[in-house]
Design a protein around this motif. Structure first.
Motif, short mmCIF file in Angstrom:
data_model
loop_
_atom_site.label_atom_id
_atom_site.label_comp_id
_atom_site.label_asym_id
_atom_site.label_seq_id
_atom_site.Cartn_x
_atom_site.Cartn_y
_atom_site.Cartn_z
N ILE A 207 0.86 -1.18 0.00
CA ILE A 207 0.00 0.00 0.00
C ILE A 207 0.90 1.23 0.00
N VAL A 208 0.57 2.19 -0.85
CA VAL A 208 1.36 3.42 -0.93
C VAL A 208 0.65 4.52 -0.14
N ASP A 225 -3.69 1.27 -3.52
CA ASP A 225 -3.13 -0.07 -3.74
C ASP A 225 -2.10 0.03 -4.85
N PHE A 226 -0.86 -0.38 -4.57
CA PHE A 226 0.21 -0.24 -5.54
C PHE A 226 -0.02 -1.11 -6.78
N LEU A 227 -0.56 -2.32 -6.59
CA LEU A 227 -0.74 -3.24 -7.70
C LEU A 227 -1.86 -2.82 -8.64
N GLU A 230 -5.89 1.31 -7.14
CA GLU A 230 -7.18 1.67 -6.54
C GLU A 230 -7.00 2.59 -5.33
N ALA A 231 -7.71 3.70 -5.30
CA ALA A 231 -7.66 4.62 -4.16
C ALA A 231 -8.33 3.97 -2.96
N LEU A 232 -7.68 4.05 -1.81
CA LEU A 232 -8.19 3.42 -0.60
C LEU A 232 -8.75 4.42 0.41
#
Length: 666
Positions: A207-208, A225-227, A230-232
């Protein structure tokens, strides 16, 4: 505050309710040592989950190997989906420790291959245990090996919140001191800076965290989410832990460098005094190089060898380990304790002997002795409360969990061994048959044919690897589908063999002591123990009971012991098995229970079509762009498998990716 809450369609049954009640009462009374004597298939993990829920204590579960630890972690995650259940094992896929062989003047450089996903899980474990109470860490015995100071780890962590005044350069400097690497290409433990925006990837998850600054203040904190990208969501505040476990505040590092230099000078003088000029030059050159690295970047390869100074400990003082990251009021569960306790007891001596040779020959300073596992007495001193779990507890567990002269099963105010003999399935321990050792091979073949005709499986235990291989070949010559299994078989192949046995691709598995702990094979109805009267480790009471337990998951379970006379170990194993059978049978009759064979879905942890070569699907790919996309897809599959603790499957996919990249490079 989050609490442990079990999520399961099952309710405690058989002996489980009684065991849960007794163990819970013992913990609440303050018992330091307890033992759960649970037979194979009695649901010891579910019992312990209920105990953890009852007492609400952070828990460290120690297993004898990585495979069992992963299995336990999966089970506890199923029971506690809303709590933190983490996995902490040695992060090396391959590890050759630094060593020196004086007789041939051979120095062996430390060589290791770190499993990045397991390293991430280790960080996730330490972060979880320091940030919440509803945490279960499932670990191998490597958890008693030296780790960085938990105090430094917590103190050097970075707390950021919206509106806080912070200079961009100071934030970058803080991250660097926490061993984050600055890079345009993000990965775990790295950060990048674009103008007033700084993006940080945690060492514990993919997670960034994005920090946006405005006028030297934090204007926004968000995560994605880095992969997937998706904005968390946005955060009011965030706590960022260091990228490495060995982190040292700058004042401590400065003092440590002075002390290391002082010890180096003393050691050089010692070697010169004893006319060991080669050793003096060697230790001077190697240590000076390490000191220079630590001054420049705050780290060096093998920095753990200076851990005494970096953690502010006195000579000989116990190292910090994962145990020290727990709150003092925590619970330890030692699984398969008859195996795990001796492992914990033996770690220090082996490590000390290897270090002595390195130190005597000028490869390491004497302070390297303090980069070590805990001595067993030190581990005991760190125990708050512990529950041993085993079908065959050894003398250590029994003596610590039972009042003198009290029978097993007796309950005491201070100590107790709780029995869990009744299985929820109603299964009873297998029937035991004793036959002469003379002519045992001929009789084994006859017995195997009867079982195979009924589409059931057989385990045959031998005393040596050579005998296992030879017997497997002999059975094949007799038109019996058989394979052998022992410690010389590759790990991946071992997994495939066990799965193929369950699937019926062959009928008989021949092995040595690997047929004891950790094998869950409901299809097996016959276990044969060759040369059962050869008293020793492989035919001890504990080994025999564990081996007998392999036939306890099927209502047709039967065990044949081939022996020309009954040894003391055999007699005790037979008596204990018969005692359990009588107790289980009586319970079933009283409660009108009909035993049922355990039904366990055969789930592949290894894709049999995957091999460390280019897959068939790849032949259809037409361009390098296709290869790149396929590699990315496989990388996601590998990480998903590793997160699910399917490490064997992840390793296979990793090997496939390596081959794909070679092809991509031409």
């Amino acid at each position: 505050m989050s609490k442990f809450k079990i999520s399961s369609k099952f309710k405690p049954d058989g002996d489980q309710p009684k065991a849960i009640e007794q163990l819970t009462a013992g913990l609440k009374r303050g018992n330091k040592f307890q033992t759960l004597l649970g037979v194979t298939g009695s649901g010891k993990t579910f019992t312990m989950a209920n105990v953890i829920e009852n007492v609400q204590k952070p828990t460290l579960v120690i297993a004898p190997n990585k495979t069992l630890a992963a299995q336990l972690a999966q089970e506890f995650r199923t029971f506690f989906p809303k709590s933190a259940v983490e996995y902490f094992v040695s992060y090396y896929d391959y590890y050759q420790p630094e060593a020196y062989i004086a007789s041939s003047d051979t120095y062996i450089e430390k060589e290791s291959q770190i499993n990045d996903e397991i390293d991430r899980l280790r960080h996730a474990a330490t972060v979880a245990v320091m940030s919440r109470k509803d945490v279960v860490i499932v670990a191998s015995v490597s958890c008693i090996y030296g780790l960085g100071s938990p105090e430094f780890y917590e103190d050097i962590s970075l707390s950021l919140k919206i509106g806080e005044a912070i200079d961009r350069e100071k934030l970058i400097r803080d991250l660097t001191e926490m061993h984050f690497l600055r890079s345009e290409h993000l990965s775990r433990g790295k950060f990048r800076s674009h103008g007033e925006t700084i993006e940080i990837m945690s060492p514990s998850r993919e997670i960034v965290t994005r920090i946006e600054l405005k006028n030297d203040k934090i204007a926004k904190i968000s995560e994605y989410d880095f992969l997937t990208g998706e904005a968390l969501g946005n955060l009011e505040k965030v706590l960022i832990y260091p990228a490495k476990h060995f982190v040292v505040p700058e004042p401590v590092m400065e003092e440590a460098l002075k002390e290391i230099e002082k010890e180096l000078n003393e050691r050089v003088a010692y070697f010169k005094k004893h006319n060991k000029l080669l050793e003096a030059e060697r230790i001077w050159r190697r240590t000076k190089q390490d000191l220079e690295m630590m001054r420049e970047i705050g780290y060096c390869n093998g920095i753990e060898n200076y851990s005494r100074y970096l953690t502010g400990r006195a000579p000989g003082e116990a190292p910090y380990t994962l145990v020290d990251y727990f709150d003092k009021n925590f619970l330890i569960v030692i699984d398969e304790s008859h195996v795990t306790v001796p492992q914990l007891n033996g770690m220090y001596n082996g490590d000390h002997a290897r270090k002595k040779t390195l130190i005597d020959n000028g490869f390491r300073l004497p302070s390297a002795y303090d980069n070590r596992p805990l001595k067993f007495s030190e581990f005991e001193n760190k125990i708050n409360q512990v529950i041993f779990t085993s079908a065959t507890p050894a003398d250590y567990e029994i003596s610590h969990s039972l009042e003198p002269k009290a029978p097993i099963g007796a309950l005491g105010s201070k100590k107790q061994i709780v029995e869990q003999i009744i299985r929820p399935t109603g299964l009873i321990d297998p029937e035991l048959v004793i036959k002469p050792a003379k002519g045992q091979i001929k009789d084994v073949i006859s017995e195997i044919k009867k079982v195979v005709d009924k589409k059931e499986r057989v385990l045959v235990t031998t005393l040596t690897k050579k005998m296992a291989e030879d017997l497997s070949d002999f059975l094949k010559e007799s038109q019996i589908k058989a394979e052998y299994l022992h410690s010389g078989v590759d790990t991946m192949e071992r997994v495939r063999i066990l799965e193929n046995l369950r699937r019926g691709k062959f009928d008989v598995l021949v092995g040595v002591n690997l047929l004891r702990e950790g094998l869950d094979l409901p299809e097996v109805t016959l276990v044969t123990i060759l040369d059962a009267d050869k008293e020793g480790f492989l035919r001890s009471e504990t080994s025999l009971i564990q081996t007998i337990g392999r036939a306890a998951r099927n209502i047709s379970g039967r065990v044949i012991l081939y022996a020309d006379h009954i040894t003391g170990s055999m007699r005790r194993a037979i008596d204990e098995t018969n005692r359990r059978r009588a107790t289980q049978t009586k319970y079933n009759k009283l409660h009108h229970i009909t035993p049922k064979t355990i039904q366990k879905k055969i789930e592949s942890i290894v894709d049999h079509e995957l091999k460390p070569e280019v897959p068939r699907e790849f032949v259809k790919l037409e361009s390098l762009e296709d290869i790149a996309g396929y590699i990315k897809q496989k990388e996601m599959e590998m990480k998903t498998a590793a997160r699910n603790m399917e490490f064997e499957k992840a390793a296979v996919i990793r090997d496939e990716i390596i081959q794909l990249r070679k092809l991509q490079m031409g």
